[in-house]
Design a protein around this motif. Sequence first.
Motif, PDB file in Angstrom:
ATOM      1  N   LEU A 155       0.825  -1.205   0.000  1.00 34.14           N
ATOM      2  CA  LEU A 155       0.000   0.000   0.000  1.00 34.14           C
ATOM      3  C   LEU A 155       0.863   1.261   0.000  1.00 34.14           C
ATOM      4  CD1 LEU A 155      -2.754  -1.157   2.512  1.00 34.14           C
ATOM      5  CD2 LEU A 155      -3.168  -0.452   0.142  1.00 34.14           C
ATOM      6  N   ILE A 156       1.950   1.231   0.761  1.00 36.04           N
ATOM      7  CA  ILE A 156       2.852   2.385   0.806  1.00 36.04           C
ATOM      8  C   ILE A 156       3.484   2.613  -0.563  1.00 36.04           C
ATOM      9  CG2 ILE A 156       5.025   3.245   1.773  1.00 36.04           C
ATOM     10  CD1 ILE A 156       4.229   1.680   4.373  1.00 36.04           C
ATOM     11  N   GLN A 157       3.993   1.543  -1.177  1.00 36.12           N
ATOM     12  CA  GLN A 157       4.641   1.687  -2.481  1.00 36.12           C
ATOM     13  C   GLN A 157       3.646   2.118  -3.553  1.00 36.12           C
ATOM     14  OE1 GLN A 157       8.043  -1.328  -3.249  1.00 36.12           O
ATOM     15  NE2 GLN A 157       6.676  -2.365  -1.810  1.00 36.12           N
ATOM     16  N   TYR A 158       2.443   1.573  -3.486  1.00 42.68           N
ATOM     17  CA  TYR A 158       1.414   1.951  -4.454  1.00 42.68           C
ATOM     18  C   TYR A 158       1.100   3.444  -4.354  1.00 42.68           C
ATOM     19  CZ  TYR A 158      -3.321   2.713  -6.223  1.00 42.68           C
ATOM     20  OH  TYR A 158      -4.422   3.236  -6.860  1.00 42.68           O
ATOM     21  N   ALA A 159       0.894   3.934  -3.120  1.00 39.27           N
ATOM     22  CA  ALA A 159       0.522   5.344  -2.934  1.00 39.27           C
ATOM     23  C   ALA A 159       1.670   6.273  -3.307  1.00 39.27           C
ATOM     24  CB  ALA A 159       0.098   5.579  -1.481  1.00 39.27           C
ATOM     25  N   MET A 160       2.897   5.919  -2.917  1.00 38.05           N
ATOM     26  CA  MET A 160       4.045   6.753  -3.258  1.00 38.05           C
ATOM     27  C   MET A 160       4.242   6.805  -4.770  1.00 38.05           C
ATOM     28  SD  MET A 160       5.466   7.991  -0.394  1.00 38.05           S
ATOM     29  CE  MET A 160       7.206   8.314  -0.731  1.00 38.05           C
ATOM     30  N   ASP A 161       4.094   5.653  -5.417  1.00 35.73           N
ATOM     31  CA  ASP A 161       4.259   5.587  -6.877  1.00 35.73           C
ATOM     32  C   ASP A 161       3.172   6.392  -7.584  1.00 35.73           C
ATOM     33  OD1 ASP A 161       5.589   4.164  -9.252  1.00 35.73           O
ATOM     34  OD2 ASP A 161       3.486   3.624  -9.529  1.00 35.73           O
ATOM     35  N   LYS A 162       1.951   6.278  -7.105  1.00 37.60           N
ATOM     36  CA  LYS A 162       0.833   7.019  -7.709  1.00 37.60           C
ATOM     37  C   LYS A 162       1.091   8.527  -7.643  1.00 37.60           C
ATOM     38  CE  LYS A 162      -2.725   5.896  -9.003  1.00 37.60           C
ATOM     39  NZ  LYS A 162      -3.261   5.742 -10.385  1.00 37.60           N
ATOM     40  N   ALA A 163       1.481   9.022  -6.465  1.00 34.99           N
ATOM     41  CA  ALA A 163       1.722  10.459  -6.321  1.00 34.99           C
ATOM     42  C   ALA A 163       2.933  10.908  -7.137  1.00 34.99           C
ATOM     43  CB  ALA A 163       1.909  10.807  -4.844  1.00 34.99           C
ATOM     44  N   ALA A 164       3.987  10.095  -7.138  1.00 38.07           N
ATOM     45  CA  ALA A 164       5.183  10.459  -7.905  1.00 38.07           C
ATOM     46  C   ALA A 164       4.866  10.560  -9.393  1.00 38.07           C
ATOM     47  CB  ALA A 164       6.288   9.434  -7.663  1.00 38.07           C
ATOM     48  N   SER A 165       3.961   9.701  -9.878  1.00 41.49           N
ATOM     49  CA  SER A 165       3.586   9.737 -11.297  1.00 41.49           C
ATOM     50  C   SER A 165       2.851  11.020 -11.660  1.00 41.49           C
ATOM     51  CB  SER A 165       2.714   8.526 -11.641  1.00 41.49           C
ATOM     52  OG  SER A 165       1.416   8.642 -11.080  1.00 41.49           O
TER      53      SER A 165
END
Length: 418
Positions: A155-165
């Motif tokens: 969940l952390i990696q998904y959210a960080m990746d989503k925002a970074a994109s």
Amino acid sequence: MLNRNHRSVDASHVKSLYDRRLDNYNALSNLRAQRNLLSKRAKNDPEIIQQAKHIKEQIKQLETSLAATETELLQCAIQIPNDTHPDVPLGPESNARVLKTVGNVDALMGEKNACQDHVALATKLGMLDLEQAAIVSGSSFYYLQGYGAFLETALIQYAMDKAASKGFLGVITPDIVRTPIAYGCGFQPRAGESSQIYHVHAHDDDALCLAGTAEIPLAGKFATRVLEEAELPHRLVGYGRAYRAEAGGRGTETKGLYRVHQFSKVELFAVSTSEQSDAVLEEFREIQEEMFAELGLCFRVLDMPTEELGASAYRKYDIEAWMPGRKAWGEISSTSNCTDYQARRLSIRYRPTHKTDKNTLFCHTINGTAIAVPRVIIAILETFQQLDGSVKVPQVLQKWLPGQPSILSPPKHDNSSL
């Protein structure tokens, strides 16, 4: 300031303290000027020396009075909340305005009227250990283990990746902050209420505490800075651990992961101009809705009423997921426009591109929860549970899990007590 739930604040008393502070300050300035003038004329004149001694005593008394007044003024003024957006509903939580509902509650409850809650599901899946956590740390703490631990990191990696994109700068925040930074963000306890802050006893004189949300160190990252208008808005996504000393009252909300003392959280944060902040708030809400839709959750978006706004929030949207095991909506996210409330306390300013009558202006700050891990785990387990006790994994999380499983099943050998 409409119908805020801050009844202990007496604005007229704050005004009288401000006037008293100003009178003391002006009087003190005049006396110091007189003292300086007399010191140049004193020499061996006994009368002037006596006048200087008398003024020195007056200065000492006024300095004591001014310090006491400033202390009381700060304690009272810090309790004053932000103003509210004119479109915010008035009153208590029951007056929240539902802006959108995504998904179908009836479809979720169909054949699952007797569905299990997240504690039963996570325990059978070997993902959660509450008993040993209570021995080690006390109530409202927990161990996530096995795929429970990996679900958190996914969940952390998904959210960080989503925002970074979407152009956000990724940040890992410190969990310990200076207490004045937390207070500057509006997280000071209200008069007569117990504090939710864990205070840290350091060896020096610094007042330190554990951050209740990554919003605090993210705001602190800009404290005392002067930014250029052309740079704004700055958008950050931060990961940190959140610590809350008061995990809630008695009842079902204290069961399992819903209200806990410590949890992982991915936070959206922005610093903007006053003209940009409303649009940034809507941008944050759109990102949150996109993530929860991709996770496949049933959720609704609420425009929160005045009595539910924290001290810093000018406007706040909450997102609640339907949690079948609880048979109720549960908050999983929020996003707030704090206007210049935090920026004034932390001295976050920007320099206008085009000259105005002021060299610098206060920024606006906006925050939003991308993922509050425990509550999203609750929503996932209870939403995607199957009749055999297994749980489907949302497709967007599968690539972040070891083995990329599409379904989590109870282990053949129970090792949940390890």
